[in-house]
Design a protein around this motif. Structure first.
Motif, PDB file in Angstrom:
ATOM      1  N   UNK A  16       1.233   4.420  75.245  1.00  0.00           N
ATOM      2  CA  UNK A  16       1.023   5.631  74.441  1.00  0.00           C
ATOM      3  C   UNK A  16      -0.310   5.545  73.712  1.00  0.00           C
ATOM      4  N   UNK A  17      -1.135   6.577  73.858  1.00  0.00           N
ATOM      5  CA  UNK A  17      -2.456   6.552  73.216  1.00  0.00           C
ATOM      6  C   UNK A  17      -2.652   7.781  72.336  1.00  0.00           C
ATOM      7  N   UNK A  18      -3.230   7.556  71.180  1.00  0.00           N
ATOM      8  CA  UNK A  18      -3.585   8.667  70.287  1.00  0.00           C
ATOM      9  C   UNK A  18      -4.939   9.231  70.677  1.00  0.00           C
ATOM     10  N   UNK A  19      -5.041  10.550  70.657  1.00  0.00           N
ATOM     11  CA  UNK A  19      -6.333  11.207  70.863  1.00  0.00           C
ATOM     12  C   UNK A  19      -6.513  12.228  69.739  1.00  0.00           C
ATOM     13  N   UNK A  20      -7.495  11.986  68.890  1.00  0.00           N
ATOM     14  CA  UNK A  20      -7.750  12.897  67.777  1.00  0.00           C
ATOM     15  C   UNK A  20      -8.441  14.151  68.295  1.00  0.00           C
ATOM     16  N   UNK A  21      -7.905  15.329  67.950  1.00  0.00           N
ATOM     17  CA  UNK A  21      -8.544  16.583  68.394  1.00  0.00           C
ATOM     18  C   UNK A  21      -9.161  17.348  67.222  1.00  0.00           C
ATOM     19  N   UNK A  22      -8.772  16.981  66.012  1.00  0.00           N
ATOM     20  CA  UNK A  22      -9.375  17.616  64.835  1.00  0.00           C
ATOM     21  C   UNK A  22      -9.341  16.638  63.675  1.00  0.00           C
ATOM     22  N   UNK A  23     -10.254  16.839  62.730  1.00  0.00           N
ATOM     23  CA  UNK A  23     -10.230  16.049  61.506  1.00  0.00           C
ATOM     24  C   UNK A  23     -10.099  17.013  60.344  1.00  0.00           C
ATOM     25  N   UNK A  24      -9.470  16.547  59.248  1.00  0.00           N
ATOM     26  CA  UNK A  24      -9.374  17.358  58.041  1.00  0.00           C
ATOM     27  C   UNK A  24      -8.386  18.496  58.144  1.00  0.00           C
ATOM     28  N   UNK A  25      -8.361  19.335  57.115  1.00  0.00           N
ATOM     29  CA  UNK A  25      -7.421  20.456  57.069  1.00  0.00           C
ATOM     30  C   UNK A  25      -7.984  21.533  56.162  1.00  0.00           C
ATOM     31  N   UNK A  26      -7.849  22.796  56.596  1.00  0.00           N
ATOM     32  CA  UNK A  26      -8.364  23.907  55.788  1.00  0.00           C
ATOM     33  C   UNK A  26      -7.251  24.683  55.099  1.00  0.00           C
ATOM     34  N   UNK A  27      -6.045  24.128  55.102  1.00  0.00           N
ATOM     35  CA  UNK A  27      -4.970  24.780  54.359  1.00  0.00           C
ATOM     36  C   UNK A  27      -5.048  24.392  52.894  1.00  0.00           C
ATOM     37  N   UNK A  28      -4.271  25.093  52.087  1.00  0.00           N
ATOM     38  CA  UNK A  28      -4.298  24.820  50.651  1.00  0.00           C
ATOM     39  C   UNK A  28      -2.874  24.661  50.138  1.00  0.00           C
ATOM     40  N   UNK A  29      -2.046  23.908  50.851  1.00  0.00           N
ATOM     41  CA  UNK A  29      -0.679  23.690  50.371  1.00  0.00           C
ATOM     42  C   UNK A  29      -0.787  23.056  48.981  1.00  0.00           C
ATOM     43  N   UNK A  30      -0.039  23.625  48.047  1.00  0.00           N
ATOM     44  CA  UNK A  30      -0.269  23.310  46.625  1.00  0.00           C
ATOM     45  C   UNK A  30      -0.046  21.834  46.273  1.00  0.00           C
ATOM     46  N   UNK A  31       0.825  21.161  47.032  1.00  0.00           N
ATOM     47  CA  UNK A  31       1.204  19.784  46.698  1.00  0.00           C
ATOM     48  C   UNK A  31       0.313  18.741  47.379  1.00  0.00           C
ATOM     49  N   UNK A  32      -0.603  19.195  48.239  1.00  0.00           N
ATOM     50  CA  UNK A  32      -1.177  18.258  49.221  1.00  0.00           C
ATOM     51  C   UNK A  32      -2.607  17.848  48.904  1.00  0.00           C
ATOM     52  N   UNK A  33      -2.881  16.565  49.038  1.00  0.00           N
ATOM     53  CA  UNK A  33      -4.197  16.006  48.724  1.00  0.00           C
ATOM     54  C   UNK A  33      -5.089  15.884  49.969  1.00  0.00           C
ATOM     55  N   UNK A  34      -4.483  16.103  51.146  1.00  0.00           N
ATOM     56  CA  UNK A  34      -5.226  15.860  52.393  1.00  0.00           C
ATOM     57  C   UNK A  34      -6.550  16.632  52.491  1.00  0.00           C
ATOM     58  N   UNK A  35      -6.567  17.948  52.221  1.00  0.00           N
ATOM     59  CA  UNK A  35      -7.853  18.659  52.340  1.00  0.00           C
ATOM     60  C   UNK A  35      -8.922  18.069  51.425  1.00  0.00           C
ATOM     61  N   UNK A  36      -8.514  17.578  50.253  1.00  0.00           N
ATOM     62  CA  UNK A  36      -9.487  17.008  49.315  1.00  0.00           C
ATOM     63  C   UNK A  36     -10.057  15.686  49.826  1.00  0.00           C
ATOM     64  N   UNK A  37      -9.218  14.853  50.448  1.00  0.00           N
ATOM     65  CA  UNK A  37      -9.715  13.537  50.865  1.00  0.00           C
ATOM     66  C   UNK A  37     -10.236  13.497  52.302  1.00  0.00           C
ATOM     67  N   UNK A  38      -9.779  14.437  53.140  1.00  0.00           N
ATOM     68  CA  UNK A  38     -10.265  14.427  54.530  1.00  0.00           C
ATOM     69  C   UNK A  38     -11.227  15.575  54.820  1.00  0.00           C
ATOM     70  N   UNK A  39     -11.349  16.515  53.883  1.00  0.00           N
ATOM     71  CA  UNK A  39     -12.285  17.615  54.071  1.00  0.00           C
ATOM     72  C   UNK A  39     -11.696  18.752  54.890  1.00  0.00           C
ATOM     73  N   UNK A  40     -12.478  19.833  55.081  1.00  0.00           N
ATOM     74  CA  UNK A  40     -11.979  20.985  55.840  1.00  0.00           C
ATOM     75  C   UNK A  40     -11.811  20.651  57.323  1.00  0.00           C
ATOM     76  N   UNK A  41     -11.077  21.508  58.022  1.00  0.00           N
ATOM     77  CA  UNK A  41     -10.793  21.276  59.439  1.00  0.00           C
ATOM     78  C   UNK A  41     -12.071  21.304  60.270  1.00  0.00           C
TER      79      UNK A  41
END
Ligand code: 5AD
Ligand code: SF4
Length: 402
Positions: A125-150
């Protein structure tokens, strides 16, 4: 995502002749890949780094790298100040530039080619990254702040990565991103990208993680219906069963819309396993809201659900956890019990049926629905076999190869 980043980091070390060891006493370098999605993860990372002080004292020439999301959040300045024995800090946003840090510490790599050995999941099984970051603004989530926009990788880059990993022996590809099904690169939409990956020689099964409920469309449903190599499993985070809480979380759907969506997906792929994530104790969650989440567990017929206590990721007073920890624990326990009972029902429905199982050892593999499957004998790593299911217990099916 962090596991995939760790694969990339391990590959960069391998190009320099390093091998992986689980025994820190034998290590010449240590990489702490950190997470900060919940406070507990960050705390763990901090104590892990703290424990390296002694290691470094014993071998001053040893190198310590701290990377990932908590490194991004806390910053290099703070971390190097608190832990002066750390050699390099590489935040999640700069993880692609990890090679620069390696050159600084160990010199340039004599090799340019990367080997594609997978160490964090099974070799098939191999991982293949197709995107980095996230452009959502879910109120509880730190991911967009630490990984940047999609940011979406080009289809060419995705296909080249997948091809190399298949050539190195992978049978199953997992496409990765925070909102994978939002994928779009010029004219290439998610379903078109999947179609291209599905055509690669050597591919036996295709998974992706994690999609967002807002981005599935008719084109995807048609593809799912038509392509048996697309896994009969989707991990689709619901987060809550309460419409009030979903709105406060800015998830963009109601519980009814979520349930309709998984019903449509199951229409396209009968027997589709759906797993999910839930957060309990979001600010303002009443007993009634929580009961809506409990109801969702039954209505969704989830094969599995990861359940988390709400963890505030900002200092904003309105985002503070407003339930006493006792009540949080109590809700988590009740939710886990509901999930366990429900997944056993889902598992039991598989008894008497045939599962396509990709084996990892002689007697262990994973079904297309992502269920763990055990057999007495007859499997082989990387082999796909049909297994007649005879029983189910604790998240595992058992049966016999046909
Ligand atoms: N508190 C608790 N759980 C969280 N998650 C994300 N942010 C938080 C938070 N602040 C959970 C969500 C997500 C999973 C990866 O982690 O359920 O889907
Ligand atoms: Fe976080 Fe996922 Fe929401 Fe993005 S879509 S903000 S990663 S929970």
């Amino acid at each position: 995502m962090n596991e995939a980043d760790s694969e990339g980091i391990a590959a960069a070390f391998r190009r320099r002749g390093y091998t992986l060891t689980e025994d820190i006493k034998k290590a010449d370098a240590v990489v702490v890949n950190t997470c900060t999605v919940r406070q507990k993860a960050e705390d763990k990372a901090i104590s892990q780094i703290g424990r390296l002080r002694v290691w470094k004292e014993k071998r001053p020439e040893g190198k310590i790298f701290v990377v990932g999301c908590a490194a991004q959040k806390l910053g290099g300045k703070y971390l190097k100040n608190r832990f002066p024995f750390v050699d390099e800090v590489v935040g999640a946003k700069a993880i692609e530039q990890f090679e620069d840090s390696l050159i600084r510490q160990l010199g340039p790599s004599p090799e340019t080619e990367t080997s594609h050995q997978n160490i964090y999941r099974s070799p098939q099984t191999a991982y293949v990254t197709i995107m980095r970051g996230c452009s959502h603004k879910c109120s509880y989530c730190i991911v967009p702040a630490v990984r940047g926009p999609a940011v979406f990788l080009s289809p060419e880059a995705v296909l080249a990565d997948a091809q190399a990993k298949l050539a190195a022996g992978a049978k199953e590809i997992v496409l990765l991103g925070q909102t994978v099904n939002a994928y779009r690169h010029n004219k290439t939409t998610f379903d078109r990208l999947l179609r291209k990956v599905l055509q690669l020689p050597g591919l036996e099964r295709l998974r992706f993680m994690s999609p967002h409920p807002l981005y599935f469309d008719g084109a995807f449903e048609a593809l799912l219906a038509e392509q048996p190599k697309l896994a009969r499993h989707i991990h689709l985070p619901a987060q809550s069963g309460s419409d009030k809480i979903l709105k406060a979380m800015r998830r963009g759907y109601t519980s009814g819309e979520y349930l309709n969506l998984i019903a449509r997906l199951r229409l396209a792929a009968p027997g589709l396993a759906v797993s999910t994530d839930f957060i309990v104790g979001y600010p303002g969650e009443t007993e009634k809201d929580f009961k809506d989440t409990l109801a969702m567990v039954e209505a969704g017929r989830f094969s599995l659900a990861y359940c988390f206590k709400y963890s505030p990721r900002t200092d904003q007073p309105e985002m503070a956890a407003d339930l006493p920890n006792e009540e949080l624990e109590n809700r988590l326990e009740r939710l886990l019990a509901a999930v366990k009972k429900n997944s056993l029902l889902v598992l039991n429905e598989r008894i008497g049926k045939i599962e396509e199982v990709l084996f990892e050892t002689e007697n262990y593999g994973r079904a297309s629905g992502n269920f763990a499957v055990r057999v007495k004998a007859g499997g082989a790593p990387g082999r796909m076999e049909r297994v007649l299911v005879a029983g189910a217990e604790k998240n595992t099916l058992n049966g016999k190869i046909q």
